[in-house]
Design an enzyme around this catalytic site. Structure first.
Site, mmCIF file in Angstrom:
data_model
loop_
_atom_site.group_PDB
_atom_site.id
_atom_site.type_symbol
_atom_site.label_atom_id
_atom_site.label_comp_id
_atom_site.label_asym_id
_atom_site.label_seq_id
_atom_site.Cartn_x
_atom_site.Cartn_y
_atom_site.Cartn_z
ATOM 1 N N TYR A 94 0.829 -1.206 0.000
ATOM 2 C CA TYR A 94 0.000 0.000 0.000
ATOM 3 C C TYR A 94 0.863 1.254 0.000
ATOM 4 C CZ TYR A 94 0.805 0.689 5.066
ATOM 5 O OH TYR A 94 1.365 0.900 6.304
ATOM 6 N N CYS A 95 0.285 2.332 -0.546
ATOM 7 C CA CYS A 95 0.908 3.653 -0.496
ATOM 8 C C CYS A 95 -0.123 4.609 0.101
ATOM 9 C CB CYS A 95 1.399 4.099 -1.878
ATOM 10 S SG CYS A 95 0.105 4.251 -3.133
ATOM 11 N N TRP A 96 -0.082 5.875 -0.271
ATOM 12 C CA TRP A 96 -0.985 6.853 0.351
ATOM 13 C C TRP A 96 -2.447 6.613 -0.031
ATOM 14 C CZ3 TRP A 96 -1.024 9.932 4.299
ATOM 15 C CH2 TRP A 96 -1.951 10.965 4.384
ATOM 16 N N SER A 102 2.183 2.312 -5.073
ATOM 17 C CA SER A 102 1.966 0.908 -4.723
ATOM 18 C C SER A 102 1.753 0.047 -5.964
ATOM 19 C CB SER A 102 0.773 0.769 -3.765
ATOM 20 O OG SER A 102 -0.371 1.378 -4.306
ATOM 21 N N TYR A 123 -3.196 3.765 2.372
ATOM 22 C CA TYR A 123 -3.173 4.108 3.798
ATOM 23 C C TYR A 123 -4.444 4.855 4.203
ATOM 24 C CZ TYR A 123 -2.402 6.943 7.929
ATOM 25 O OH TYR A 123 -2.569 7.550 9.144
#
Length: 351
Positions: A94-96, A102, A123
């Site tokens: 996962y990323c933001w 991601s 996130y």
């Protein structure tokens, strides 16, 4: 492929071999899914550089630079932390927002043959689940507070009760702070990080069984207990623990050994009490610390500062006290005995 989760428990129990946070280190440090590792595809400086080019030059140039940096960093991760992963390894990335960072990393990992999934919404989706659990929804847990004056070994009892099989919520442990000017236990988490830790622990507790929690103020160091949990704590039944002042002083002098070994830090903490206690009294306490009279200092602090403040605070409330246990000399044996009695009481509350 993206995967969606509807609760904190669903994320934590999804069974992935590894949860990978590909955001920059500063983002990870503020908060992340508990248990995740940080393998940034852009570090803080790289992320800032790409963002500047995106806004000041063009999105195309930013994406081109970002792709090169992501590929370079992904190669380092594959040759480094991921070098020993077998073919059946199944990570969640996962990323933001579950977007380019991601997905770019996931594409590379999939080409190797790993069974990668990307957290839908990144996130931010995790954060929404935490907010929903702690701030929007009623907490299903039945809390019982352990309360008592400073030095009555409440935190120690909490740990002993846990070892005997009862459910506990250690707020000070999650906050890395003992709840007073002498409280810091290393670097505290950010508020979001504290809430993620709290959500993780609460999600693993059985709502059908009572949960023992130490009585706290609404703030523990620099973090704040979420309002719904705080209101539940204020209305929860309480177990009072008591002990004489000399016994408490001896116990605190031992329990705070990390501070007694660092007199300058202790004196700096004592200086924070000057607005409340005045220069003369704090000067006396500083001299006690300098002389190594730590039990006497603890007794003075409790008798002249903490006990009066506790009694004033308690006078404003009418807690439902369901038991009162005297810890006597606060010996290990006394603490074990009281811990056992608390567990028996909690078990009776489950029926």
């Amino acid at each position: 492929m993206s995967i969606f989760f509807s609760s904190v428990s669903d994320v934590l129990n999804a069974g992935f071999d590894t949860i990978i946070d590909v955001r920059a280190p500063s983002e990870f440090a503020e908060d992340h899914i508990p248990g995740a590792i940080n393998l940034p595809v852009l570090d803080d400086a790289e992320r800032a550089r790409v963002g500047t080019i995106y806004t000041q030059q063009s999105p195309f140039l930013a994406r081109k630079l970002g792709a090169a940096l992501v590929a370079r960093n992904a190669a380092s991760h594959i040759e480094g932390p991921l070098a020993e992963k077998e073919g059946g390894w199944r990570p969640l990335v996962y990323c933001w927002r579950g977007g380019q960072r991601s997905n770019s990393f996931a594409i590379i990992l999939r080409q190797i043959g790993w069974r990668v999934e990307v957290l839908d919404g990144g996130y931010k989706s995790w954060r929404r689940l935490v907010i929903g659990m702690l701030h929007d929804q009623a907490l299903p847990h039945r809390l019982v507070l352990i309360d008592g004056n400073t030095g009555t070994a409440k935190t120690d009892l909490l740990h002993r009760v846990r070892l005997l099989g009862a459910q506990v919520l250690d707020l000070e442990g999650l906050a890395q702070h003992r709840g007073s000017i002498f409280g810091p236990m290393g670097e505290q988490p950010a508020q979001k990080g504290f809430e993620s830790r709290l959500a993780e622990v609460l999600s693993r507790l059985d709502p059908a069984r009572p949960v023992l929690v130490e009585a706290e103020s609404s703030r523990i160091g620099e973090v704040t207990i979420p309002a719904r949990l705080w209101r539940a704590m204020c209305s929860a039944p309480r177990i009072d623990v008591t002990a004489g002042l000399p016994s408490r002083a001896r116990y605190l002098a031992e329990a705070y050994a990390d501070l007694t070994e660092d007199v300058p830090t202790m004196q700096a903490r004592l200086d924070q009490l000057i607005p409340l206690q005045g220069h003369a009294r704090v000067k006396t306490w500083r001299e006690m610390a300098e002389q190594g009279a730590f039990a006497a200092l603890a007794e003075a602090l409790m008798g002249q500062h903490y006990d009066p403040r506790y009694e004033k605070s308690r006078a404003r409330h009418s807690p439902d006290v369901i038991a009162d246990f005297d810890l006597g000399d606060l010996s290990v044996g006394a603490r074990d005995e009281v811990a056992g009695r608390i567990v028996s009481l909690l078990n009776s509350c489950s029926n």
